[in-house]
Design a protein around this motif. Structure first.
Motif, PDB file in Angstrom:
ATOM      1  N   TYR A  55       0.819  -1.210   0.000  1.00 56.53           N
ATOM      2  CA  TYR A  55       0.000   0.000   0.000  1.00 56.53           C
ATOM      3  C   TYR A  55       0.855   1.262   0.000  1.00 56.53           C
ATOM      4  O   TYR A  55       0.550   2.237  -0.689  1.00 56.53           O
ATOM      5  N   THR A  56       1.930   1.274   0.817  1.00 58.35           N
ATOM      6  CA  THR A  56       2.717   2.497   0.966  1.00 58.35           C
ATOM      7  C   THR A  56       3.655   2.739  -0.207  1.00 58.35           C
ATOM      8  O   THR A  56       3.999   3.884  -0.495  1.00 58.35           O
ATOM      9  N   LEU A  57       4.094   1.683  -0.880  1.00 61.90           N
ATOM     10  CA  LEU A  57       5.020   1.841  -1.999  1.00 61.90           C
ATOM     11  C   LEU A  57       4.328   1.711  -3.357  1.00 61.90           C
ATOM     12  O   LEU A  57       4.709   2.377  -4.318  1.00 61.90           O
ATOM     13  N   GLY A  58       3.300   0.859  -3.425  1.00 62.55           N
ATOM     14  CA  GLY A  58       2.630   0.635  -4.713  1.00 62.55           C
ATOM     15  C   GLY A  58       1.882   1.854  -5.207  1.00 62.55           C
ATOM     16  O   GLY A  58       1.981   2.220  -6.388  1.00 62.55           O
ATOM     17  N   GLY A  59       1.130   2.517  -4.312  1.00 63.16           N
ATOM     18  CA  GLY A  59       0.386   3.706  -4.717  1.00 63.16           C
ATOM     19  C   GLY A  59       1.283   4.827  -5.194  1.00 63.16           C
ATOM     20  O   GLY A  59       1.070   5.371  -6.292  1.00 63.16           O
ATOM     21  N   PRO A  60       2.309   5.235  -4.411  1.00 62.21           N
ATOM     22  CA  PRO A  60       3.220   6.273  -4.893  1.00 62.21           C
ATOM     23  C   PRO A  60       3.950   5.895  -6.177  1.00 62.21           C
ATOM     24  O   PRO A  60       4.198   6.753  -7.024  1.00 62.21           O
ATOM     25  N   TYR A  61       4.324   4.615  -6.337  1.00 58.83           N
ATOM     26  CA  TYR A  61       4.993   4.193  -7.576  1.00 58.83           C
ATOM     27  C   TYR A  61       4.066   4.385  -8.773  1.00 58.83           C
ATOM     28  O   TYR A  61       4.477   4.867  -9.836  1.00 58.83           O
ATOM     29  N   LEU A  62       2.812   4.017  -8.600  1.00 57.67           N
ATOM     30  CA  LEU A  62       1.836   4.204  -9.673  1.00 57.67           C
ATOM     31  C   LEU A  62       1.660   5.685  -9.975  1.00 57.67           C
ATOM     32  O   LEU A  62       1.631   6.097 -11.148  1.00 57.67           O
ATOM     33  N   ASP A  63       1.574   6.498  -8.935  1.00 60.20           N
ATOM     34  CA  ASP A  63       1.371   7.936  -9.116  1.00 60.20           C
ATOM     35  C   ASP A  63       2.575   8.605  -9.780  1.00 60.20           C
ATOM     36  O   ASP A  63       2.417   9.527 -10.583  1.00 60.20           O
ATOM     37  N   ASP A  64       3.775   8.148  -9.451  1.00 57.51           N
ATOM     38  CA  ASP A  64       4.994   8.765  -9.990  1.00 57.51           C
ATOM     39  C   ASP A  64       5.239   8.431 -11.453  1.00 57.51           C
ATOM     40  O   ASP A  64       6.005   9.127 -12.122  1.00 57.51           O
ATOM     41  N   ASN A  65       4.615   7.366 -11.952  1.00 60.41           N
ATOM     42  CA  ASN A  65       4.951   6.899 -13.290  1.00 60.41           C
ATOM     43  C   ASN A  65       3.819   7.047 -14.305  1.00 60.41           C
ATOM     44  O   ASN A  65       3.865   6.433 -15.371  1.00 60.41           O
ATOM     45  N   CYS A 424      -0.468  17.051  -0.861  1.00 54.72           N
ATOM     46  CA  CYS A 424      -0.199  18.062   0.167  1.00 54.72           C
ATOM     47  C   CYS A 424       1.160  17.865   0.831  1.00 54.72           C
ATOM     48  O   CYS A 424       1.543  18.653   1.699  1.00 54.72           O
ATOM     49  N   VAL A 425       1.895  16.810   0.446  1.00 45.55           N
ATOM     50  CA  VAL A 425       3.211  16.554   1.029  1.00 45.55           C
ATOM     51  C   VAL A 425       4.260  16.576  -0.073  1.00 45.55           C
ATOM     52  O   VAL A 425       3.942  16.525  -1.269  1.00 45.55           O
ATOM     53  N   ASP A 426       5.522  16.629   0.324  1.00 48.87           N
ATOM     54  CA  ASP A 426       6.617  16.574  -0.636  1.00 48.87           C
ATOM     55  C   ASP A 426       6.606  15.220  -1.334  1.00 48.87           C
ATOM     56  O   ASP A 426       6.296  14.199  -0.710  1.00 48.87           O
ATOM     57  N   PRO A 427       6.915  15.166  -2.642  1.00 49.79           N
ATOM     58  CA  PRO A 427       6.851  13.900  -3.377  1.00 49.79           C
ATOM     59  C   PRO A 427       7.601  12.753  -2.716  1.00 49.79           C
ATOM     60  O   PRO A 427       7.130  11.613  -2.710  1.00 49.79           O
ATOM     61  N   LYS A 428       8.784  13.021  -2.152  1.00 50.65           N
ATOM     62  CA  LYS A 428       9.548  11.925  -1.562  1.00 50.65           C
ATOM     63  C   LYS A 428       8.990  11.496  -0.208  1.00 50.65           C
ATOM     64  O   LYS A 428       9.449  10.508   0.362  1.00 50.65           O
ATOM     65  N   GLU A 429       7.993  12.226   0.315  1.00 49.76           N
ATOM     66  CA  GLU A 429       7.389  11.880   1.598  1.00 49.76           C
ATOM     67  C   GLU A 429       6.063  11.142   1.430  1.00 49.76           C
ATOM     68  O   GLU A 429       5.406  10.812   2.421  1.00 49.76           O
ATOM     69  N   LYS A 430       5.670  10.869   0.179  1.00 49.18           N
ATOM     70  CA  LYS A 430       4.361  10.263  -0.064  1.00 49.18           C
ATOM     71  C   LYS A 430       4.217   8.901   0.614  1.00 49.18           C
ATOM     72  O   LYS A 430       3.205   8.619   1.265  1.00 49.18           O
ATOM     73  N   SER A 431       5.227   8.053   0.470  1.00 47.39           N
ATOM     74  CA  SER A 431       5.141   6.711   1.058  1.00 47.39           C
ATOM     75  C   SER A 431       5.010   6.774   2.577  1.00 47.39           C
ATOM     76  O   SER A 431       4.200   6.058   3.179  1.00 47.39           O
ATOM     77  N   LEU A 432       5.800   7.644   3.187  1.00 49.73           N
ATOM     78  CA  LEU A 432       5.728   7.766   4.649  1.00 49.73           C
ATOM     79  C   LEU A 432       4.392   8.368   5.068  1.00 49.73           C
ATOM     80  O   LEU A 432       3.834   7.985   6.107  1.00 49.73           O
ATOM     81  N   ALA A 433       3.857   9.294   4.276  1.00 52.26           N
ATOM     82  CA  ALA A 433       2.553   9.883   4.592  1.00 52.26           C
ATOM     83  C   ALA A 433       1.452   8.826   4.534  1.00 52.26           C
ATOM     84  O   ALA A 433       0.567   8.787   5.403  1.00 52.26           O
ATOM     85  N   ILE A 434       1.502   7.954   3.514  1.00 50.66           N
ATOM     86  CA  ILE A 434       0.513   6.874   3.412  1.00 50.66           C
ATOM     87  C   ILE A 434       0.688   5.899   4.578  1.00 50.66           C
ATOM     88  O   ILE A 434      -0.292   5.448   5.187  1.00 50.66           O
ATOM     89  N   GLY A 435       1.940   5.571   4.910  1.00 47.17           N
ATOM     90  CA  GLY A 435       2.193   4.682   6.037  1.00 47.17           C
ATOM     91  C   GLY A 435       1.694   5.257   7.344  1.00 47.17           C
ATOM     92  O   GLY A 435       1.129   4.533   8.183  1.00 47.17           O
ATOM     93  N   LEU A 436       1.883   6.556   7.549  1.00 45.95           N
ATOM     94  CA  LEU A 436       1.387   7.203   8.756  1.00 45.95           C
ATOM     95  C   LEU A 436      -0.132   7.135   8.823  1.00 45.95           C
ATOM     96  O   LEU A 436      -0.712   6.864   9.890  1.00 45.95           O
ATOM     97  N   GLY A 437      -0.789   7.356   7.679  1.00 46.89           N
ATOM     98  CA  GLY A 437      -2.244   7.272   7.653  1.00 46.89           C
ATOM     99  C   GLY A 437      -2.748   5.879   7.978  1.00 46.89           C
ATOM    100  O   GLY A 437      -3.705   5.710   8.751  1.00 46.89           O
TER     101      GLY A 437
END
Length: 533
Positions: A55-65, A424-437
């Motif tokens: 969840y934390t890595l797959g979503g940002p990877y999809l969004d980044d590409n 609403c967060v920095d691009p490199k913080e997306k995974s950590l933001a999802i993990g925090l949520g």
């Protein structure tokens, strides 16, 4: 109620048998092994780690590409497929349970025998093998897809949003191309968050008002939703007099189908029309308050089973009671009635509901009709199988229709909620933001919500089953108490979530959901402005 269901229930109906003493339950003490419990706990723990990483890595990877305007549609498709997965899992489990637990042996009993044990472990092996193979293919994906690299190159060489100006000489162009298309390891590492920066990043995420309020809104919404839908089958069974099988099948079908439709449609519409972050936040606010109003209205929607003839309220030593009832009365005291799953019968002349034909004192029950009942006014009086409620099925259909619409609308706001977190967060913080949520939802919603709503059901119980002198399952609930407590609790947590959505709407005014670079530049300008003050 169908004829087949009526026949099955009538076959299990207990009647008044005054000459038989009530049989004692077998209370053998078996050996308890903690090894299976430990293995199941460990497997679930490891599975949770893998799920969190996906969840934390797959979503940002999809969004980044992909193009940012296509993210909502692909998120809608992805989440809809995740909803279909459990349905396929239940179908596979049903097929596996028809196989004997040890396939190498020839069973001497049929699969419908209560002693049957199916191959519950078979599905784990099959799905585990499929996941192992697919994970190898996922691991082969590059850090960035070629299309994403090319898109980033074009944006930067064109000086998109002032991030990089257009090179002046062919040599400069070659340098830029080589840095973008073939970045060095140092350049790649500089864009990745470091372990030592996690504490600083978490502080930044918590201080980010949009991210904080959005996560708190999700926690309260999920608390309400998880508790409400976890116990929905039992609620339908109690309030609308549905069988356990019917309630489970209908609640699962309604929940999955309408939620999937809402996710798909909202994802497609957001990708096509690209509404602003503030409009999506306003939509979530409206949905929250609509949800609250519907839950309050549900307190008035239910079937009236009739006047309950369930004995007297239990009073323990010292004059205290737990709200449960003693079903034994003077007229059925000699009937040796057991307190097992309720099979209600109705005395229609007085609209009086009895727990079973036995508790009505009936010594005969044929063709769904109980006769010779000692608790009825005359010897000719009869009771019929079922509740005294008339038109209950129409009320049930109305409840289902409203719930379907609410489930559809509720899911339509989830894509916008997730996009706000991503932007609403920095691009490199997306995974950590999802993990925090996910962490906040797991700790403050997934764990306590079933406990709180389960406590509501327990406090509404009128008749507790017993086994070997200890309290067992609840067989009968106070429908009116349950209806108010269940729906108002869900409405209360949803209202708090809606108030946090109001704060998200207030603070999200200049967030661009479809241009990540623009948000990065805005944050840089804000940081420079704050530093100069």
């Amino acid at each position: 109620m169908t004829n087949l269901t009526s026949a099955l229930l009538a076959g299990r109906m207990q009647i008044c048998e005054r000459r038989l003493a009530q049989r004692d339950q077998a209370c053998g003490v078996g050996e308890l092994s903690l090894v299976p419990l430990f293995l199941i706990f460990t497997s679930q723990f490891l599975s949770g780690i893998g799920t969190l990483l996906f969840y934390t890595l797959g979503g940002p990877y999809l969004d980044d590409n992909i193009e940012k305007t296509q993210t909502p549609m692909l998120f809608g498709i992805t989440f809809s497929l995740r909803l279909i997965g459990p349905v396929l899992g239940f179908l596979l489990a049903s097929a596996c349970l028809k196989v004997f637990i040890n396939p190498s042996l020839q069973p001497i009993i049929a699969s419908d025998d209560p002693r049957w044990m199916g191959a519950w472990w078979l599905g784990w092996l099959m799905l585990g093998g499929v996941m192992a193979v697919t994970s190898l293919f996922i691991a082969m994906f590059p850090r960035e897809l070629p299309e994403a690299v090319e898109r980033r190159r074009e944006n930067r060489t064109k000086g998109s949003h002032g991030i990089m100006s257009l090179p002046d000489t062919p040599a400069d162009i070659g340098k830029v191309d080589s840095q973008i298309l073939f970045p060095s390891q140092n350049n790649l590492d500089s864009t990745l968050p470091k372990l030592s920066e996690i504490g600083t990043t978490l502080k930044s995420l918590i201080r980010n008002k949009v991210n904080l309020y959005n996560n708190l809104s999700s926690v309260f919404y999920m608390f309400s939703s998880i508790g409400f839908w976890t116990y929905m089958p039992k609620y339908m069974e109690t309030i609308f007099m549905q069988t356990a099988v019917t309630a489970s099948a209908i609640s699962g079908t309604v929940s999955i189908s309408f939620q999937a439709a809402g996710l798909l449609l909202s994802g497609a519409l957001i990708s096509k029309y690209q509404p602003s972050a503030r409009k999506l936040a306003a939509w979530n606010v409206c949905l929250g308050f609509i949800y609250v109003l519907v839950k309050i209205a549900f307190t008035q929607l239910g079937c009236n089973p009739g006047n309950l003839a369930h004995g007297s309220l239990m009073v323990h030593e010292g004059g205290s009671g737990d709200g449960s009832w003693n079903l034994t009365t003077t007229c059925n005291a000699a009937c040796n009635c057991r307190v097992n799953k309720i099979l209600p019968v109705c005395y229609k002349e007085e609209q009086t509901l009895y727990y079973s034909a036995c508790h009505a004192g009936c010594s005969s029950f044929v063709n769904n009709t109980g006769t010779n009942c000692s608790c009825l006014p005359t010897a000719e009086s009869t009771v019929t199988l079922g509740t005294c409620s008339e038109g209950c099925y129409k009320i049930f259909l109305m409840f289902l229709a409203i719930n379907s619409v609410i489930r559809f609308l509720d899911s339509s706001g989830r894509i916008g909620n997730l996009l706000v977190i991503y932007r609403c967060v920095d691009p490199k913080e997306k995974s950590l933001a999802i993990g925090l949520g996910i962490f906040l939802i797991s700790i403050f919603a997934l764990l306590p919500a079933p406990i709180v709503f389960g406590f509501i059901f327990d406090k509404s119980c009128l008749v507790w089953g017993t086994k070997c002198g200890t309290k067992g399952n609840c067989w009968l609930y106070d429908g009116e108490t349950l209806r108010y407590a269940y729906n108002l609790t869900a409405a209360g947590f949803t209202f708090i979530g809606a108030m946090f959505d109001v704060l998200v709407w207030y603070h999200v005014n200049d967030l661009d959901l479809y241009d990540e670079d623009k948000n990065v530049e805005k944050r840089r300008q804000n940081n420079r402005r704050q530093a100069s003050q």
